[in-house]
Scaffold this active site. Structure first.
Site, PDB file in Angstrom:
ATOM      1  N   ASP A  13       0.808  -1.229   0.000  1.00 24.27           N
ATOM      2  CA  ASP A  13       0.000   0.000   0.000  1.00 24.27           C
ATOM      3  C   ASP A  13       0.840   1.277   0.000  1.00 24.27           C
ATOM      4  OD1 ASP A  13      -2.225  -1.719   0.272  1.00 24.27           O
ATOM      5  OD2 ASP A  13      -1.929  -1.752   2.442  1.00 24.27           O
ATOM      6  N   GLU A  14       1.995   1.228  -0.634  1.00 26.68           N
ATOM      7  CA  GLU A  14       2.879   2.409  -0.648  1.00 26.68           C
ATOM      8  C   GLU A  14       2.536   3.374  -1.774  1.00 26.68           C
ATOM      9  OE1 GLU A  14       4.039  -0.693  -1.049  1.00 26.68           O
ATOM     10  OE2 GLU A  14       5.350  -1.214   0.612  1.00 26.68           O
ATOM     11  N   LYS A  16       2.302   2.111  -5.178  1.00 21.74           N
ATOM     12  CA  LYS A  16       3.029   1.620  -6.365  1.00 21.74           C
ATOM     13  C   LYS A  16       2.224   1.844  -7.641  1.00 21.74           C
ATOM     14  CE  LYS A  16       3.289  -2.501  -4.525  1.00 21.74           C
ATOM     15  NZ  LYS A  16       2.974  -2.227  -3.129  1.00 21.74           N
ATOM     16  N   LYS A  18       0.183   4.129  -8.608  1.00 22.28           N
ATOM     17  CA  LYS A  18       0.286   5.464  -9.181  1.00 22.28           C
ATOM     18  C   LYS A  18       1.655   5.675  -9.851  1.00 22.28           C
ATOM     19  CE  LYS A  18       1.453   9.802  -7.469  1.00 22.28           C
ATOM     20  NZ  LYS A  18       0.966  11.100  -7.826  1.00 22.28           N
ATOM     21  N   GLY A  40      -4.160  -4.308  -4.293  1.00 19.53           N
ATOM     22  CA  GLY A  40      -5.132  -3.343  -4.822  1.00 19.53           C
ATOM     23  C   GLY A  40      -4.368  -2.095  -5.184  1.00 19.53           C
ATOM     24  N   HIS A  41      -4.127  -1.894  -6.479  1.00 20.35           N
ATOM     25  CA  HIS A  41      -3.356  -0.736  -6.911  1.00 20.35           C
ATOM     26  C   HIS A  41      -4.321   0.349  -7.379  1.00 20.35           C
ATOM     27  CE1 HIS A  41       0.316  -3.518  -7.628  1.00 20.35           C
ATOM     28  NE2 HIS A  41       0.067  -3.307  -6.361  1.00 20.35           N
ATOM     29  N   GLN A 221       2.356  -6.061  -3.101  1.00 21.73           N
ATOM     30  CA  GLN A 221       2.690  -6.060  -1.664  1.00 21.73           C
ATOM     31  C   GLN A 221       4.005  -5.299  -1.424  1.00 21.73           C
ATOM     32  OE1 GLN A 221       1.736  -9.412  -3.012  1.00 21.73           O
ATOM     33  NE2 GLN A 221      -0.297  -8.621  -2.639  1.00 21.73           N
ATOM     34  N   PRO A 301      -9.328  -0.835   8.190  1.00 23.64           N
ATOM     35  CA  PRO A 301      -8.470   0.319   8.482  1.00 23.64           C
ATOM     36  C   PRO A 301      -7.015  -0.131   8.574  1.00 23.64           C
ATOM     37  CG  PRO A 301      -9.906  -0.211  10.360  1.00 23.64           C
ATOM     38  CD  PRO A 301     -10.263  -1.153   9.259  1.00 23.64           C
TER      39      PRO A 301
END
Ligand code: IMP
Length: 431
Positions: A13-14, A16, A18, A40-41, A221, A301
């Site tokens: 979730d960094e 990637k 985008k 989930g990108h 991931q 969350p």
């Protein structure tokens, strides 16, 4: 011609998607090499969010070739949905014959095991990822090529007693498995995928012979969730480092030219497991809100913490990173100050914990204390900055702190959710 690999440098979730979407403009081929619909990108295109779980983030560009490699575990329902998006955008997709199919039984097993673990649950996405990769280790994986005909489907379900063993485990977990013929009927619905199948390794080899062809390999991931280098046992079941690309495509340096790690300007994690710089205070709640830190696949969350420099140093080393791209820097604007974790101490002795690797021992973990410093924020918004020199001095100082602590250059900085909200440093060596 060169391959550039992009991986997450934290716990996923960094941002990637985008970055890959942005870089995809300058390449001919985008390739996904690991994980499955647990990823989930999210991309923001014309103000609208688009979340992709399986196909590479290049599918939104017409004529771009997007490849799904043999080490990816595919939920065919998700594939069909995303292939529709690709068709609308006019991009091309090639799925590897040997990419694996996540059978509904794998999801049931994943869920049953999580329930069984109770308070020690990993917090998996319940997408069947772990059980599917286990079938690969046991040399009886169900592959996309097995969807080609009813005969092939039946043969694959019988291979190595696959169906019988999986159904047995589902029953053991207290659930009722789909019966054999139901699974056959389910699998037959996806026979249309065969028009997208091919040998992606051969295709990549051919492309590498073509002068001027650039390939971008998109990881899923993050390094800290890698099955070998990550924080076990709460990791995912695939290699989310560049090793995942090398092992499935058989391509190594120097053809693999550069590996860039994407790191958020702070840290988040979904699911269980260690997270030394985790915070539960006004600041972390503000970041959760500003960053919309809810899982794009599960909606859970995300846990929030301060940027963890020892962790990032560890990830750069174990992930073989050449450089970093920092995302969501804009979310740190206008704060009173910014917490940053600069080290870990043993609680009782006051000694510094030398590397994050030491932390993989649960005993050590119970006895460490993260050390934080507070650094200056900046008052003005930075989401319109497109040139590094336009960033406020405190924002540049934040980037310098990362580079000096980690020993890798920061080649890009994300300053907003939109496609073009990214600043490349003059030095950026990607293409
Ligand atoms: P699994 O990959 O669903 O088996 O889950 C294993 C661990 O990896 C759990 O802690 C998940 O929350 C985490 N995980 C898997 N995929 C992602 C992702 O794309 N982003 C963040 N965490 C993930």
């Amino acid at each position: 011609m060169p391959v550039i690999v992009i991986v997450g440098a934290q716990w996923g979730d960094e941002g990637k998607g985008k970055v890959v979407d942005h870089l995809a403009q300058s390449v001919d081929v985008v390739l996904r090499f690991g994980g499955g619909a647990n990823a989930g990108h999210t991309l923001v295109v014309n103000g609208k969010p688009v979340t992709l779980r399986l196909l590479p983030s290049g599918i939104l560009y017409p004529k771009k070739l997007n490849i799904v490699g043999p080490y990816v575990v595919c939920d065919p329902e998700v594939l069909v949905r995303e292939l529709r998006i690709s068709k609308e955008a006019g991009s091309a997709v090639l799925l590897d014959n040997d990419a694996m199919v996540v059978l509904p039984l794998f999801k049931q097993i994943d869920e049953g095991r999580e329930n069984e673990r109770g308070c020690h649950a990993i917090g998996t996405t319940k997408n069947g990822i772990g059980p599917c990769y286990e079938s690969h280790k046991a040399r009886r994986e169900f592959r996309l090529r097995d969807l080609e005909s009813e005969q092939a489907i039946r043969r694959a379900l019988d291979r190595g007693n696959l169906y019988a063993d999986l159904a047995g485990e589902v029953r053991f977990g207290g659930d009722e498995p789909m019966d054999f013929d139901e699974i056959v009927a389910w699998a037959k619905k996806f026979s249309g995928l065969k028009e997208y199948l091919g040998d992606t390794r051969e295709m990549v080899e051919e492309l590498l012979e073509k002068p001027g062809c650039n390939i971008l390999a998109e990881g899923a991931q993050g390094i800290m969730l890698d099955e070998d280098q990550g924080s076990r046992p709460d990791n995912t079941a695939s290699n989310s480092t560049q090793a995942g690309f090398s092992k499935s495509f058989g391509i190594y340096p120097p053809v693999l030219k550069h590996t860039a790690g994407i790191a958020k300007a702070y840290v988040t994690r979904v699911g269980g497991g260690v997270m030394p710089s985790e915070m539960d205070n006004e600041w972390s709640r503000l970041m959760q809100d500003r960053g919309k830190e809810f899982g794009s696949v599960t909606g859970r969350p995300r846990r929030v913490g301060a940027l963890d420099l020892p962790l990032l140093r560890f990830a750069c080393r174990r992930g073989g990173l050449n450089s970093l791209i920092i995302t969501k820097l804009d979310l740190l604007s206008g704060l009173h100050s910014i917490p940053v974790c600069v080290g870990y101490l043993y609680k009782s002795t006051g000694l510094r914990v030398p590397t994050f690797a030491t932390l993989s021992s649960n005993e050590t973990l119970a006895n460490i204390k993260p050390q934080f410093i507070e650094v200056d924020s900046w008052s003005q918004p930075i989401d319109k900055c497109r040139c590094y020199d336009d960033l406020p001095a405190a924002a540049q100082a934040y980037i310098n702190l990362i580079e000096n602590s980690v020993g890798k250059p920061v080649i890009g900085v994300g300053v907003g959710p939109e496609r073009d909200a990214i600043i490349w440093r003059n030095t950026h060596p990607l293409f």
